[in-house]
Design a protein around this motif. Structure first.
Motif, PDB file in Angstrom:
ATOM      1  N   SER A 118      -4.981  35.248   0.021  1.00 34.03           N
ATOM      2  CA  SER A 118      -5.383  35.669   1.364  1.00 34.03           C
ATOM      3  C   SER A 118      -4.653  34.913   2.476  1.00 34.03           C
ATOM      4  O   SER A 118      -4.950  35.108   3.649  1.00 34.03           O
ATOM      5  CB  SER A 118      -6.891  35.477   1.534  1.00 34.03           C
ATOM      6  OG  SER A 118      -7.236  34.112   1.347  1.00 34.03           O
ATOM      7  N   GLU A 119      -3.684  34.081   2.108  1.00 32.13           N
ATOM      8  CA  GLU A 119      -3.042  33.260   3.143  1.00 32.13           C
ATOM      9  C   GLU A 119      -2.056  34.045   4.006  1.00 32.13           C
ATOM     10  O   GLU A 119      -1.710  33.630   5.111  1.00 32.13           O
ATOM     11  CB  GLU A 119      -2.321  32.073   2.509  1.00 32.13           C
ATOM     12  CG  GLU A 119      -1.021  32.433   1.808  1.00 32.13           C
ATOM     13  CD  GLU A 119      -0.250  31.220   1.315  1.00 32.13           C
ATOM     14  OE1 GLU A 119       0.980  31.257   1.366  1.00 32.13           O
ATOM     15  OE2 GLU A 119      -0.895  30.244   0.883  1.00 32.13           O
ATOM     16  N   ASP A 120      -1.577  35.195   3.505  1.00 26.82           N
ATOM     17  CA  ASP A 120      -0.579  35.964   4.249  1.00 26.82           C
ATOM     18  C   ASP A 120      -0.768  37.432   3.919  1.00 26.82           C
ATOM     19  O   ASP A 120       0.003  38.033   3.167  1.00 26.82           O
ATOM     20  CB  ASP A 120       0.825  35.483   3.892  1.00 26.82           C
ATOM     21  CG  ASP A 120       1.907  36.115   4.764  1.00 26.82           C
ATOM     22  OD1 ASP A 120       1.585  37.061   5.505  1.00 26.82           O
ATOM     23  OD2 ASP A 120       3.063  35.666   4.688  1.00 26.82           O
ATOM     24  N   ASP A 121      -1.813  38.040   4.509  1.00 28.38           N
ATOM     25  CA  ASP A 121      -2.143  39.426   4.179  1.00 28.38           C
ATOM     26  C   ASP A 121      -0.991  40.389   4.419  1.00 28.38           C
ATOM     27  O   ASP A 121      -0.761  41.311   3.641  1.00 28.38           O
ATOM     28  CB  ASP A 121      -3.364  39.887   4.984  1.00 28.38           C
ATOM     29  CG  ASP A 121      -4.685  39.426   4.354  1.00 28.38           C
ATOM     30  OD1 ASP A 121      -4.628  38.840   3.253  1.00 28.38           O
ATOM     31  OD2 ASP A 121      -5.742  39.665   4.964  1.00 28.38           O
ATOM     32  N   GLU A 122      -0.245  40.183   5.504  1.00 24.22           N
ATOM     33  CA  GLU A 122       0.840  41.106   5.827  1.00 24.22           C
ATOM     34  C   GLU A 122       1.884  41.130   4.720  1.00 24.22           C
ATOM     35  O   GLU A 122       2.327  42.193   4.279  1.00 24.22           O
ATOM     36  CB  GLU A 122       1.495  40.716   7.160  1.00 24.22           C
ATOM     37  CG  GLU A 122       0.605  40.896   8.377  1.00 24.22           C
ATOM     38  CD  GLU A 122       0.197  42.347   8.593  1.00 24.22           C
ATOM     39  OE1 GLU A 122       0.969  43.244   8.186  1.00 24.22           O
ATOM     40  OE2 GLU A 122      -0.884  42.582   9.153  1.00 24.22           O
ATOM     41  N   ARG A 123       2.289  39.939   4.274  1.00 18.84           N
ATOM     42  CA  ARG A 123       3.296  39.884   3.213  1.00 18.84           C
ATOM     43  C   ARG A 123       2.737  40.425   1.908  1.00 18.84           C
ATOM     44  O   ARG A 123       3.431  41.132   1.170  1.00 18.84           O
ATOM     45  CB  ARG A 123       3.790  38.448   3.020  1.00 18.84           C
ATOM     46  CG  ARG A 123       4.956  38.385   2.031  1.00 18.84           C
ATOM     47  CD  ARG A 123       5.447  36.984   1.768  1.00 18.84           C
ATOM     48  NE  ARG A 123       6.593  37.018   0.859  1.00 18.84           N
ATOM     49  CZ  ARG A 123       7.055  35.961   0.204  1.00 18.84           C
ATOM     50  NH1 ARG A 123       6.496  34.770   0.370  1.00 18.84           N
ATOM     51  NH2 ARG A 123       8.097  36.078  -0.613  1.00 18.84           N
ATOM     52  N   VAL A 124       1.476  40.101   1.619  1.00 24.89           N
ATOM     53  CA  VAL A 124       0.859  40.563   0.369  1.00 24.89           C
ATOM     54  C   VAL A 124       0.810  42.089   0.328  1.00 24.89           C
ATOM     55  O   VAL A 124       1.092  42.706  -0.712  1.00 24.89           O
ATOM     56  CB  VAL A 124      -0.545  39.958   0.195  1.00 24.89           C
ATOM     57  CG1 VAL A 124      -1.312  40.661  -0.923  1.00 24.89           C
ATOM     58  CG2 VAL A 124      -0.438  38.468  -0.110  1.00 24.89           C
ATOM     59  N   VAL A 125       0.472  42.715   1.452  1.00 25.02           N
ATOM     60  CA  VAL A 125       0.415  44.178   1.488  1.00 25.02           C
ATOM     61  C   VAL A 125       1.801  44.768   1.222  1.00 25.02           C
ATOM     62  O   VAL A 125       1.948  45.748   0.461  1.00 25.02           O
ATOM     63  CB  VAL A 125      -0.132  44.669   2.845  1.00 25.02           C
ATOM     64  CG1 VAL A 125       0.094  46.177   3.010  1.00 25.02           C
ATOM     65  CG2 VAL A 125      -1.614  44.346   2.962  1.00 25.02           C
ATOM     66  N   VAL A 126       2.842  44.189   1.814  1.00 22.23           N
ATOM     67  CA  VAL A 126       4.212  44.668   1.579  1.00 22.23           C
ATOM     68  C   VAL A 126       4.572  44.533   0.100  1.00 22.23           C
ATOM     69  O   VAL A 126       5.155  45.445  -0.507  1.00 22.23           O
ATOM     70  CB  VAL A 126       5.214  43.892   2.460  1.00 22.23           C
ATOM     71  CG1 VAL A 126       6.650  44.222   2.059  1.00 22.23           C
ATOM     72  CG2 VAL A 126       5.003  44.229   3.931  1.00 22.23           C
ATOM     73  N   LEU A 127       4.237  43.379  -0.501  1.00 24.37           N
ATOM     74  CA  LEU A 127       4.526  43.148  -1.911  1.00 24.37           C
ATOM     75  C   LEU A 127       3.797  44.154  -2.801  1.00 24.37           C
ATOM     76  O   LEU A 127       4.380  44.719  -3.741  1.00 24.37           O
ATOM     77  CB  LEU A 127       4.123  41.726  -2.307  1.00 24.37           C
ATOM     78  CG  LEU A 127       4.960  40.582  -1.736  1.00 24.37           C
ATOM     79  CD1 LEU A 127       4.257  39.243  -1.967  1.00 24.37           C
ATOM     80  CD2 LEU A 127       6.351  40.554  -2.369  1.00 24.37           C
ATOM     81  N   LEU A 128       2.523  44.379  -2.497  1.00 22.78           N
ATOM     82  CA  LEU A 128       1.733  45.287  -3.327  1.00 22.78           C
ATOM     83  C   LEU A 128       2.189  46.730  -3.183  1.00 22.78           C
ATOM     84  O   LEU A 128       2.210  47.484  -4.159  1.00 22.78           O
ATOM     85  CB  LEU A 128       0.248  45.160  -2.979  1.00 22.78           C
ATOM     86  CG  LEU A 128      -0.423  43.863  -3.425  1.00 22.78           C
ATOM     87  CD1 LEU A 128      -1.844  43.779  -2.883  1.00 22.78           C
ATOM     88  CD2 LEU A 128      -0.434  43.745  -4.953  1.00 22.78           C
ATOM     89  N   ASP A 129       2.565  47.123  -1.983  1.00 19.37           N
ATOM     90  CA  ASP A 129       3.062  48.488  -1.796  1.00 19.37           C
ATOM     91  C   ASP A 129       4.323  48.719  -2.634  1.00 19.37           C
ATOM     92  O   ASP A 129       4.484  49.767  -3.279  1.00 19.37           O
ATOM     93  CB  ASP A 129       3.365  48.754  -0.315  1.00 19.37           C
ATOM     94  CG  ASP A 129       2.110  49.042   0.504  1.00 19.37           C
ATOM     95  OD1 ASP A 129       1.079  49.402  -0.108  1.00 19.37           O
ATOM     96  OD2 ASP A 129       2.158  48.901   1.736  1.00 19.37           O
TER      97      ASP A 129
END
Length: 370
Positions: free
Chosen positions: A316-327
């Motif tokens: 949860s430390e970087d939601d924006e990056r995590v969303v890009v990675l998961l997409d």
């Protein structure tokens, strides 16, 4: 039965022999496979296409289109059963089944490098049609005690994240039990694949036995196959032996670097990251390299695992990056047909959406993960 008898009696000797031999195929097959099985002194390979067309005109062979738009062939179950009986009566069954098995072993070996490259998706789709014939080839190898055929085929198909690789996981342990298998050069890799399959089933007893036999055979053969490390590392991880898991994962990375194989290196780095424990920085570094390697080589199955693992590590430390990675992970997983990554990735996206009160995306993620 009488109708089939009547149709069969109208065939010439070469047509009867061809129909009998086609009964060794399980499911559909292409022209190349038919040529490998049918051609002999009485039927030239160049004439096999016409033979199939003639049998199709007589409603004895079905002609269909495969995923790539090419033609493939199959027999109705009733016709196949009848032709199998005639093949057995003819005495040709052992030689024809051997020819069939030999063709599908060669097909697996030709496909193996493509399954580990940017051709992975197209190759996996082509091989999906052949799964039943690979299984039939394995059955022949088991019945005739031919470890060479079984081990060569399974080793070639043992690829993470594609459907034929998961099928080969179920076949691996059977292949290793064939008398004489342990001295074959592909035994360590296949035993390791069997271990990986047992770990996935949470059958740690069989996993440990397969790891031990893979390592013993490797010592005896003097080989250093990168694939051998995977089963040992994942077994240690699942059993909570982190130091041992790190040792095997790092050995996998070292061997993969030595071979220069991007498929092995990306997967090895991803597993090495997963076993780092509290050393988060090293884990992230491994995953970023794995993503770079898999992206560069265009290997969707390795890429989706690396992306999803990095997303999980970042949390949860970087939601924006995590969303890009998961997409990106979900896109790669859809290409590879990897339902496991699709489900896990959708769940993680759903959690992020709920934290943001983005209920529309949360619902969509729940549907995607179902």
């Amino acid at each position: 039965r009488n109708t089939i008898d009547w149709s069969y009696d109208l065939l010439g000797p070469t047509e009867r022999a061809a129909l009998n031999r086609l009964s060794v195929f399980a499911g559909s097959y292409d022209l190349g496979a038919a040529e490998a099985v049918l051609a002999d002194s009485a039927l030239d390979p160049a004439d096999v296409a016409d033979m199939l067309s003639d049998l199709a005109d007589k409603s004895l062979v079905l002609v269909e289109q495969d995923a790539s738009g090419g033609s493939c062939y199959r027999l109705l179950d009733t016709i196949r059963q009848y032709a199998q009986e005639r093949l057995e009566d003819s005495g040709d069954a052992p030689a024809v089944r051997r020819r069939h098995a030999h063709h599908y072993v060669e097909r697996a070996e030709a496909a193996g490098p493509r399954l580990r490259s940017r051709d992975q998706i197209g190759c996996a789709e082509e091989l999906a049609r052949d799964t039943d014939n690979f299984r039939a080839a394995l059955d022949w190898a088991l019945e005739t005690a031919s470890p060479d055929h079984a081990l060569r085929m399974v080793a070639a198909l043992a690829v993470n994240g594609v459907s034929v690789g998961y099928a080969a996981m179920d076949w691996a342990e059977e292949a290793t039990r064939i008398p004489g298998a342990t001295t074959h050069h592909q035994f360590p890799a296949v035993a390791a694949w069997a271990a990986w399959g047992a770990v996935n089933r949470l059958d740690f007893e069989h996993a440990a036995a397969n790891v031990a036999s893979a390592e013993a055979a490797e010592d005896a053969l003097g080989t250093r196959d990168p694939a051998v490390c995977q089963g040992a590392a994942t077994l240690a991880l699942y059993q909570g032996e982190l130091d041992l898991a790190q040792h095997h994962a790092q050995e996998w990375v070292s061997r993969a670097r030595a071979t220069g194989d991007p498929y092995d290196l990306a997967n090895a780095l991803t597993l090495a990251a997963a076993v780092q424990g509290s050393d988060r920085a090293t884990g992230v570094s491994h995953l970023e390299e794995a993503i770079h390697v898999a992206r560069d080589a265009g290997i969707a199955s390795a890429l989706c695992y690396a992306l999803m693992t990095l997303a999980a590590v970042l949390g949860s430390e970087d939601d924006e990056r995590v969303v890009v990675l998961l997409d990106e992970a979900l896109d790669a997983a859809r290409q590879a047909g990897n339902r496991q990554v699709i489900s896990i990735g959708a769940v993680l996206l759903g959690w992020i959406a709920m934290r943001r009160a983005d209920w529309r995306r949360a619902v969509r993620a729940a549907i995607d993960g179902a």
